[in-house]
Design an enzyme around this catalytic site. Structure first.
Site, PDB file in Angstrom:
ATOM      1  N   GLU A  89     -12.344 -10.280  -7.717  1.00  0.00           N
ATOM      2  CA  GLU A  89     -10.933 -10.613  -7.550  1.00  0.00           C
ATOM      3  C   GLU A  89     -10.734 -12.081  -7.174  1.00  0.00           C
ATOM      4  O   GLU A  89      -9.648 -12.623  -7.320  1.00  0.00           O
ATOM      5  CB  GLU A  89     -10.280  -9.693  -6.498  1.00  0.00           C
ATOM      6  CG  GLU A  89     -11.080  -9.571  -5.219  1.00  0.00           C
ATOM      7  CD  GLU A  89     -10.640  -8.389  -4.370  1.00  0.00           C
ATOM      8  OE1 GLU A  89      -9.534  -7.868  -4.582  1.00  0.00           O
ATOM      9  OE2 GLU A  89     -11.404  -7.990  -3.483  1.00  0.00           O
ATOM     10  N   ASP A 145      -5.216  -8.889  -7.454  1.00  0.00           N
ATOM     11  CA  ASP A 145      -5.601 -10.101  -6.727  1.00  0.00           C
ATOM     12  C   ASP A 145      -6.154 -11.177  -7.657  1.00  0.00           C
ATOM     13  O   ASP A 145      -5.884 -12.367  -7.476  1.00  0.00           O
ATOM     14  CB  ASP A 145      -6.633  -9.774  -5.644  1.00  0.00           C
ATOM     15  CG  ASP A 145      -5.982  -9.283  -4.358  1.00  0.00           C
ATOM     16  OD1 ASP A 145      -4.784  -9.552  -4.172  1.00  0.00           O
ATOM     17  OD2 ASP A 145      -6.661  -8.627  -3.547  1.00  0.00           O
ATOM     18  N   HIS A 179       0.809  -1.220   0.000  1.00  0.00           N
ATOM     19  CA  HIS A 179       0.000   0.000   0.000  1.00  0.00           C
ATOM     20  C   HIS A 179       0.845   1.274   0.000  1.00  0.00           C
ATOM     21  O   HIS A 179       0.398   2.311  -0.491  1.00  0.00           O
ATOM     22  CB  HIS A 179      -0.998  -0.030   1.156  1.00  0.00           C
ATOM     23  CG  HIS A 179      -2.251  -0.739   0.783  1.00  0.00           C
ATOM     24  ND1 HIS A 179      -2.312  -2.094   0.630  1.00  0.00           N
ATOM     25  CD2 HIS A 179      -3.475  -0.287   0.433  1.00  0.00           C
ATOM     26  CE1 HIS A 179      -3.524  -2.447   0.243  1.00  0.00           C
ATOM     27  NE2 HIS A 179      -4.249  -1.378   0.106  1.00  0.00           N
ATOM     28  N   CYS A 231      -9.809  -1.939 -11.722  1.00  0.00           N
ATOM     29  CA  CYS A 231      -9.153  -0.927 -10.879  1.00  0.00           C
ATOM     30  C   CYS A 231      -7.779  -1.352 -10.365  1.00  0.00           C
ATOM     31  O   CYS A 231      -7.279  -0.788  -9.410  1.00  0.00           O
ATOM     32  CB  CYS A 231     -10.047  -0.573  -9.693  1.00  0.00           C
ATOM     33  SG  CYS A 231     -10.439  -1.962  -8.611  1.00  0.00           S
TER      34      CYS A 231
END
Length: 838
Positions: A545, A569, A303, A616
């Protein structure tokens, strides 16, 4: 009787860590005792210890006496003699392996032979700044942080051995994936970790009632004291290798809390080189002075990395054992596009990158002029382009970059790096700020995705062997229902101020969606009872995902309003490959036909149910795959804000019908290589006829110091004129002709030329130089470059080349172009010479 060897050091840098490692590894294969004495310094060392060998301060031309004594002394002396004879060649070979000659570099950069370190790209862009290395700490400071308790000799030795073994195994694993200089350095670090002298000294310190922490610091400090007295600057710098290993070992033994958590403060534009950087620490940085980052222990999909991309901060990773090598304060160059760090750039390299920054700034300005427009293909197909963000302060930048909304708000950032969860009022304020900035553009709030690589201490979720497949996201909501309801309440309350949507992560079955829908209705009822306004018709969607959702779209669509593919993912789950594990990175393949077929299947299934679908992950910003995603029929793309201008610009040059035709070919491909081949020169662009000579392709009064700079300047300009989408490959093609035969034609002229797949419109470019440059063996001050499309007629480039060559033989033409003072005068002279319509 012992064997005696005499060795005269022939290494320019002396016996430093790398050659010491070669000697140590060989000597440790024998039982004999091997002693090394530097006759100049009088220092004697155990040759089975790299640290001790470096400590002898053996420099170029030093005479050393080596004594080998033991049952296999004869064999040991023979092999050691061979090694010492070849040691200089081993060092020369390692220098020859320096990545400066890496052909993966653009040719125009390769021409300057930069010495660089190669990492992994997190975010593109270029930074030129002084570094701040955030692992700087002295041994005295470390000792002051030492714990006071002594757990007993047995326990302290066990703590040390467990720590050193864990660190050793980590380095050995790293060696499996690297080569060249970086491998040499890690091997040198392994020598320190495995060093007999170091380990013996640490355990001797523990015998003296030191705890493991203090014993390690004391042993490392003592050895660095020896190195500090060396006459060699290079060997003195090896102290930083010892410090690096010491810090890593202390963290293995005691955890990160063993070291101070220092605040990072910038006083000027800075290149931050950090060992570990949490999302919270990143958010606390002064971004106005953060020029770029090297994150040595941060994966490209962490992140912190995602935040860096969202703000467009040039960032690379995977330089852990190379970077903590000094506190040099001169300006460095970080090339996030190529994943390079150039620690000591010369004037030519600095000029190259200053030019890159200027050219990219012009291109960015061009793209920003239309960035607020809708993204439409040439034949009118709309594709919404949204931004991924992790905090409310990022929203302003996203909308300035042309975001059509926020396609992914990673709400968990507000829950991390704090002692307790945020309050409902805190969340309402944050979410309302973003919605107000959005000005009725959609904002998709992904509910907290905690677990996996995002642990939160106050939830006390136990560590798991495989957290990515474990207790995370939607799976923790029933246990922490009050937290989930608080967040839903905040999103609903904020929805009264703008166009909010809710997205649930890690959905695997329709039952989870039904449960979430039920909780949402409960929260709505609670708000009604409190008489608080909210959008009762708010949309709730799911992230696609987990592969099981691909086959449950029909059922899930009854309860979900939209779908959004989380490509990071989905890829790792589809291929069972941890996206952060470099050992399986080849398995994690976004170009696999199987993965691309899964995406097309998802789009078709969702549209069949009358729902919309977006994507995304990192994939959404991949320019190579853009025509594929458009041709598949995705309704929206969500990406880092910094990527939006370029993607919107590229969409305007696409033809949707051609994109669909490309997708049909892609889905029929047999493997990733075939897919990449189809994407190298896809026929998806708008067909526009443009003149071969325009004033925009003429540069006057150009400051260039070499032939290479001229070629780069002209190909850069073709990029700015939208005549090439790959200026590096175009320059490479121009150089191929130069390599076979330099194109200087006499009289101060050069006519570089190529037929290339990388020129969209055949072009004549002209550069009139401020000062002549050397072009092979000739001096040149006027350059006329021909870049002709590969699919043009066979004689097109030769037609113009011969016309220009004949004109250059004409003294009147040469004088006229030399006297030309402006771009328009140069244009008129050349246009008349080659019969181009004015």
């Amino acid at each position: 009787m012992a064997e005696q060897l005499i060795y005269t050091c022939k290494l320019i840098e002396g016996i430093h860590a790398r050659p010491a490692g070669h000697i140590e590894r060989l000597c440790n294969t024998f039982r004999a005792d091997i002693r090394w004495e530097n006759t100049r310094t009088g220092i004697t060392a155990n040759a089975k210890s790299a640290l001790a060998l470096v400590g002898t301060d053996t420099l170029l031309n030093d005479l050393c006496e080596i004594t080998v004594c033991g049952e296999d002394e004869f064999d040991a002396s023979l092999q050691l003699t061979d090694l010492l004879d070849n040691l200089r060649h081993l060092e020369e070979a390692s220098l020859a392996d320096l990545p400066a000659a890496d052909t993966s570099l653009p040719r125009t950069l390769r021409e300057m032979h930069p010495v660089y370190l190669h990492g992994t790209r997190i975010c593109g862009g270029i930074a030129i700044a002084r570094p701040l290395i955030c692992q700087s700490i002295s041994f005295a400071q470390l000792e002051n942080l030492a714990p006071e308790e002594f757990a007993g000799q047995k326990e302290e030795i066990s703590r040390f051995r467990e720590g050193i073994n864990a660190l050793k195994n980590e380095k050995i694993t790293r060696l499996e994936n690297i080569c060249g200089v970086e491998r040499d350095i890690i091997e040198a670090h392994l020598s320190i970790i495995s060093d007999i002298t170091f380990s013996t000294q640490v355990e001797a310190n523990i015998d003296q009632q030191m705890n493991a922490y203090s014993a390690v610091v004391s042993a490392a400090s003592a050895f660095c004291e020896i190195l500090s007295h060396s006459a060699s600057k290079y060997i003195k710098e090896r102290m930083l290798d010892v410090m690096d290993i010491t810090l890593q070992l202390l963290m293995k033994m005691h955890g990160e809390l063993a070291l101070p958590q220092l605040e990072i403060v910038f006083t000027e534009p800075t290149l931050l080189i950090a060992d570990r950087l949490t999302p919270g620490k990143f958010l606390a940085l002064d971004k106005s002075l953060l020029a770029g980052m090297v994150l040595s222990h941060t994966g490209k999909t962490s992140h912190t990395a995602i935040l860096a991309r969202s703000l467009g901060i040039p960032t690379i990773t995977d330089l852990d054992d190379v970077l903590m090598a000094g506190e040099k304060r001169q300006r460095m160059v970080l090339d996030g596009n190529l994943g390079l760090l150039i620690p000591e750039p010369d004037a030519a390299v600095l000029r190259y990158y200053e030019s890159e920054i200027a050219v990219c700034a012009v291109k960015q300005k061009q793209m920003l002029t239309k960035v607020q427009d809708l993204a439409l293909t040439d034949d009118g197909h709309r594709l919404d382009v949204l931004a991924n963000i992790g905090s409310s302060p990022e929203a302003e930048n996203a909308f300035n970059q042309g975001a059509d909304g926020i396609g992914l708000y990673r709400t968990e950032m507000a829950f991390m790096d704090r002692p307790q969860p945020p309050s409902e009022e805190d969340l309402v304020r944050q979410y309302s700020e973003v919605l107000q900035q959005a000005n009725e553009k959609p904002v998709i709030f992904r509910t907290i995705d905690i677990g996996g690589d995002k642990p939160v201490e106050y939830l006390n979720i136990p560590e798991e062997e495989n957290p990515f497949l474990g207790y995370r996201a939607i799976r923790i909501y029933p246990e922490f229902i009050s937290l989930f309801k608080t967040q839903l309440t905040a999103i609903l309350r904020a929805s009264a101020t703008g166009h909010a949507k809710i997205m649930i992560p890690m959905i695997a079955s329709v039952d989870e969606v039904i449960w979430c829908r039920g909780v949402l209705e409960e929260v709505k009822a609670g708000l009604k009872s409190r008489a608080l306004p909210f959008n009762a018709a708010i949309e709730m969607g799911v992230m696609l995902e987990v592969p099981s959702v691909l086959f449950a779209v029909t059922e899930i669509a009854r309860y979900a309003d939209f779908f959004s593919v989380g490509s990071n993912d989905l890829t790792q789950y589809l291929f069972a490959a941890d996206r952060g594990n470099t050992r399986v990175e080849k398995v994690y393949d976004n170009y696999s036909p199987a993965f691309l077929r899964a995406l097309k299947f998802a789009v078709d299934e969702v549209h069949r149910e009358g729902r919309w679908i977006g994507i995304c992950g990192e994939l959404a910003a991949d320019p190579l795959l853009l025509p594929v995603l458009a041709g598949m029929g995705f309704d929206e793309l969500s990406m880092s804000a910094s990527a939006i201008p370029a993607i919107k610009n590229d969409i305007s040059g696409l033809n949707q019908v051609k994109c669909r035709q490309l997708v049909a070919k892609i889905l029929a491909a047999g493997n990733s290589s075939q897919v990449k081949s189809l994407l190298t020169h896809p026929d998806v662009a708008v067909d526009i006829s443009r003149p071969i000579l325009t004033q925009g392709c003429i540069l006057n009064n150009v400051a260039a110091g070499s032939r290479n700079e001229v070629i780069k300047t002209l190909t850069d300009n073709l990029w700015l004129q939208s005549r090439t989408v790959n200026r590096e490959k175009l320059a490479e093609d121009v150089w191929k002709r130069e390599d076979s035969f330099p194109t200087a034609v006499g009289y101060g002229f050069a006519i570089p030329h190529t037929k290339s797949d990388y020129i969209s419109h055949s072009t004549i470019s002209i550069a009139k130089l401020q000062e002549p440059v050397q072009w092979a063996e000739q001096s040149v001050n006027i350059v006329i470059m021909l870049t002709i499309r590969k699919d043009s007629s066979d004689n097109e480039h030769m037609k113009y080349f011969s016309q220009l060559a004949r004109k250059i033989m004409n003294e009147d033409f040469r004088n006229e172009i030399s006297r030309s003072k402006t771009v328009s005068e140069i244009y008129k002279t050349v246009a008349q010479a080659i019969d181009v319509e004015l």
